[in-house]
Design a protein around this motif. Structure first.
Motif, PDB file in Angstrom:
ATOM      1  N   LEU A 140      16.196 -25.277 -64.743  1.00  0.00           N
ATOM      2  CA  LEU A 140      17.085 -25.300 -63.574  1.00  0.00           C
ATOM      3  C   LEU A 140      17.189 -26.710 -62.996  1.00  0.00           C
ATOM      4  O   LEU A 140      17.257 -26.900 -61.781  1.00  0.00           O
ATOM      5  N   TYR A 174      19.701 -27.791 -60.151  1.00  0.00           N
ATOM      6  CA  TYR A 174      19.518 -27.387 -58.759  1.00  0.00           C
ATOM      7  C   TYR A 174      18.572 -28.354 -58.048  1.00  0.00           C
ATOM      8  O   TYR A 174      17.883 -29.151 -58.673  1.00  0.00           O
ATOM      9  N   ALA A 175      18.536 -28.238 -56.743  1.00  0.00           N
ATOM     10  CA  ALA A 175      17.689 -29.111 -55.932  1.00  0.00           C
ATOM     11  C   ALA A 175      16.214 -28.831 -56.233  1.00  0.00           C
ATOM     12  O   ALA A 175      15.838 -27.746 -56.687  1.00  0.00           O
ATOM     13  N   ILE A 191      14.564 -25.644 -54.681  1.00  0.00           N
ATOM     14  CA  ILE A 191      14.881 -24.359 -55.329  1.00  0.00           C
ATOM     15  C   ILE A 191      14.022 -24.205 -56.575  1.00  0.00           C
ATOM     16  O   ILE A 191      13.452 -23.129 -56.821  1.00  0.00           O
ATOM     17  N   ARG A 192      13.898 -25.271 -57.345  1.00  0.00           N
ATOM     18  CA  ARG A 192      13.072 -25.220 -58.555  1.00  0.00           C
ATOM     19  C   ARG A 192      11.604 -24.992 -58.206  1.00  0.00           C
ATOM     20  O   ARG A 192      10.916 -24.191 -58.846  1.00  0.00           O
TER      21      ARG A 192
END
Length: 126
Positions: free
Chosen positions: A35, A38-39, A42-43
């Motif tokens: 991922l 994504y930021a 979030i990860r």
């Protein structure tokens, strides 16, 4: 055979729970790297949730239950400890500092005496 403290995984359900926990951690690590669009938060949240889920799964297993029992017993034993008062702790600390001070003086005098005997009397360097 000697009494061993190594705990083995017994039973199909315990093996399944252990495998599920490992797979959850691996999936969380894989998701963290997959991922990447994504930021970071979030990860990181995805990784943290998978690790928490793996811990929860492990705590349900027999080894997790024995760990919970161990923690409860340890906490119960911790409550039985008689802790020293502030005055007792201060007095003990002062005794230790005094002993260390006296030993440092004794070792310094011993060192200087041996130095004087070796260098002045035996070798005649000074």
């Amino acid at each position: 055979m000697a009494n061993s403290s190594v705990e083995t995984v017994n039973g199909v359900s315990n093996r399944i729970l252990l495998t599920l926990g490992v797979l959850l951690v691996v999936a969380g690590i894989a998701a963290f790297y997959l991922l990447d669009m994504y930021a970071w938060y979030i990860r990181s949240t995805t990784l943290a949730v998978s690790i928490v889920a793996a811990i929860a799964v492990e705590l349900v297993s027999a080894s997790g239950q024995s760990f919970i029992k161990f923690v409860k017993d340890s906490y119960r034993e911790l409550n039985k400890i008689v802790w020293p008062t502030s005055k007792e702790a201060s007095q003990t600390t002062l005794v230790v500092f005094g002993f260390v001070f006296l030993m440092s003086i004794y070792l310094w005098v011993s060192d200087k005496t041996i130095e004087w005997v070796i260098f002045s009397l035996i070798l005649g360097w000074r």
